[in-house]
Design an enzyme around this catalytic site. Structure first.
Site, PDB file in Angstrom:
ATOM      1  N   SER A   1       0.813  -1.226   0.000  1.00  0.00           N
ATOM      2  CA  SER A   1       0.000   0.000   0.000  1.00  0.00           C
ATOM      3  C   SER A   1       0.843   1.271   0.000  1.00  0.00           C
ATOM      4  O   SER A   1       0.507   2.226  -0.729  1.00  0.00           O
ATOM      5  CB  SER A   1      -0.967  -0.004   1.185  1.00  0.00           C
ATOM      6  OG  SER A   1      -1.947  -0.976   0.968  1.00  0.00           O
TER       7      SER A   1
ATOM      8  N   LYS B   1      -8.780  -5.968  10.593  1.00  0.00           N
ATOM      9  CA  LYS B   1      -9.927  -5.536   9.782  1.00  0.00           C
ATOM     10  C   LYS B   1     -11.262  -5.677  10.514  1.00  0.00           C
ATOM     11  O   LYS B   1     -12.169  -4.873  10.308  1.00  0.00           O
ATOM     12  CB  LYS B   1      -9.977  -6.333   8.470  1.00  0.00           C
ATOM     13  CG  LYS B   1      -8.920  -5.908   7.458  1.00  0.00           C
ATOM     14  CD  LYS B   1      -9.100  -6.650   6.149  1.00  0.00           C
ATOM     15  CE  LYS B   1      -8.073  -6.214   5.123  1.00  0.00           C
ATOM     16  NZ  LYS B   1      -8.228  -6.888   3.835  1.00  0.00           N
TER      17      LYS B   1
ATOM     18  N   ASP C   1     -12.405  -3.560  -0.512  1.00  0.00           N
ATOM     19  CA  ASP C   1     -12.032  -4.840  -1.123  1.00  0.00           C
ATOM     20  C   ASP C   1     -13.143  -5.353  -2.054  1.00  0.00           C
ATOM     21  O   ASP C   1     -12.869  -5.998  -3.066  1.00  0.00           O
ATOM     22  CB  ASP C   1     -11.762  -5.907  -0.051  1.00  0.00           C
ATOM     23  CG  ASP C   1     -10.407  -5.729   0.617  1.00  0.00           C
ATOM     24  OD1 ASP C   1      -9.505  -5.121  -0.003  1.00  0.00           O
ATOM     25  OD2 ASP C   1     -10.242  -6.197   1.758  1.00  0.00           O
TER      26      ASP C   1
ATOM     27  N   TYR D   1      -1.101 -12.168  -4.510  1.00  0.00           N
ATOM     28  CA  TYR D   1      -0.465 -11.362  -5.553  1.00  0.00           C
ATOM     29  C   TYR D   1       1.052 -11.473  -5.485  1.00  0.00           C
ATOM     30  O   TYR D   1       1.619 -11.775  -4.451  1.00  0.00           O
ATOM     31  CB  TYR D   1      -0.905  -9.905  -5.486  1.00  0.00           C
ATOM     32  CG  TYR D   1      -0.814  -9.266  -4.130  1.00  0.00           C
ATOM     33  CD1 TYR D   1      -1.945  -9.158  -3.334  1.00  0.00           C
ATOM     34  CD2 TYR D   1       0.392  -8.784  -3.648  1.00  0.00           C
ATOM     35  CE1 TYR D   1      -1.867  -8.582  -2.079  1.00  0.00           C
ATOM     36  CE2 TYR D   1       0.473  -8.202  -2.391  1.00  0.00           C
ATOM     37  CZ  TYR D   1      -0.664  -8.113  -1.615  1.00  0.00           C
ATOM     38  OH  TYR D   1      -0.592  -7.542  -0.369  1.00  0.00           O
TER      39      TYR D   1
END
Ligand code: NAP
Length: 276
Positions: free
Chosen positions: A19, A68, A104, A218
């Site tokens: 990020s 989260k 998301d 990823y």
């Protein structure tokens, strides 16, 4: 530096997060004088961090593993779909109020739309954690049939209570279920660097006319995607979702569209560098 010139991603660990790279690229492209940093916040310091943030140290922040869900009860308000999912990955400060969002869901949807204009008819999501929730929610919004399979049935059952209309499939039956699907999503960490040789699906059915394999992992050529391609499926890795969820966070903070190409480029450079 004034209070509105700092953004952050918080997590524990957080050093691996892409990020800072992707947000810094978007900030530079927009010519904004804002700094975006990674901050390691252990669970026992989360409440203190949020209290400080409310007093105006930050314009906003991203939230990653493991906070989260825990951050939800510390915020002043939640926007859709964070409220339904009970998970926040982006917080925006408005005065002394902190508002939680979940980007998301949109990130997953936009990444999927880049490879296929068609709505998936039937999707299988492997795993039942936070990312699986976001994927399942996005797919139900699109009107797809969604099956969830996780090694812990109680976790899959919980997800099916949070996201309406999702079926659960026993972990041992996931390969059979995959045969009737035109989208298969890896929402487990299998394939990440510490689990690089593992895949949640060892037997791939031949793809029908349209078959998309979407790995939320990823930065790695995973066994999941290699198996999918061998069986004729179209592959999508998690980078585009990462970029798209970040672009939506940027829009929420600044009211501006992010430079997607700059963000993609920053992530790809980092992945190539860390892989070499
Ligand atoms: P999470 O909340 O920890 O959920 C992970 C899920 O995978 C859980 O259901 C977990 O089951 C399952 N799992 C873990 N190890 C497994 C194994 N060995 N075999 C079978 N199932 C296993 O994590 P998350 O936040 O959902 O993230 C999942 C993946 O998505 C990660 O690779 C993450 O990097 C990626 N992600 C990508 C993006 C993006 O933008 N591309 C965004 C979010 C997440 P247990 O609870 O039983 O361990």
């Amino acid at each position: 530096m004034t209070s509105s010139e700092l953004l952050a991603v918080i997590g524990d660990p957080v050093a691996h997060s892409l990020s800072p790279r992707l947000q810094t690229a978007a900030i530079a492209s927009a010519g904004l004088g804002v700094r975006y940093v990674a901050m390691r916040v252990p669970a026992e310091r989360l409440a203190g961090f949020v209290a400080n943030a409310r007093m105006g140290e930050l314009r906003g922040f991203n939230v990653t593993i493991p906070h989260k869900e825990a951050v939800v009860s510390l915020l002043d308000a939640l926007e859709r779909p964070a409220a339904e999912l009970g998970a926040v990955n982006t917080v925006v400060r408005a005065g002394s109020r902190l508002v939680g969002h979940n980007t998301d869901v949109l990130g997953f949807r936009r990444a999927l739309e880049r490879v296929s204009a068609a709505r998936p008819r039937r999707a299988l999501v492997l795993g039942a954690g936070g990312a699986a929730r976001a994927a399942a929610y996005a797919l139900r919004e699109l009107g797809s049939e969604v099956a969830i399979s996780a090694r812990r049935p109680d976790q899959a059952d919980r997800l099916s209570r949070v996201v309406q209309g999702v079926q659960t499939v026993p972990w041992d039956s996931r390969s059979v279920c995959a045969e009737g699907c035109d989208l298969i999503v890896n929402a487990t960490p299998l394939g990440m660097s510490h689990l690089a040789d593992e895949s949640p699906l060892s037997q791939w059915p031949r793809a029908r006319d349209v078959g998309v394999a979407f790995d939320l992992v990823y930065g790695h050529d995973t066994p999941f995607l290699r198996g999918a391609v061998m069986a004729g499926w179209t592959r999508v890795d998690g980078l585009e979702m990462l970029v798209q969820q970040g672009a939506e966070a940027f829009r929420l903070w600044f009211g501006l569209e992010a430079d997607l190409d700059a963000m993609r480029c920053a992530c790809t450079e980092e992945v190539s560098c860390s892989a070499s």
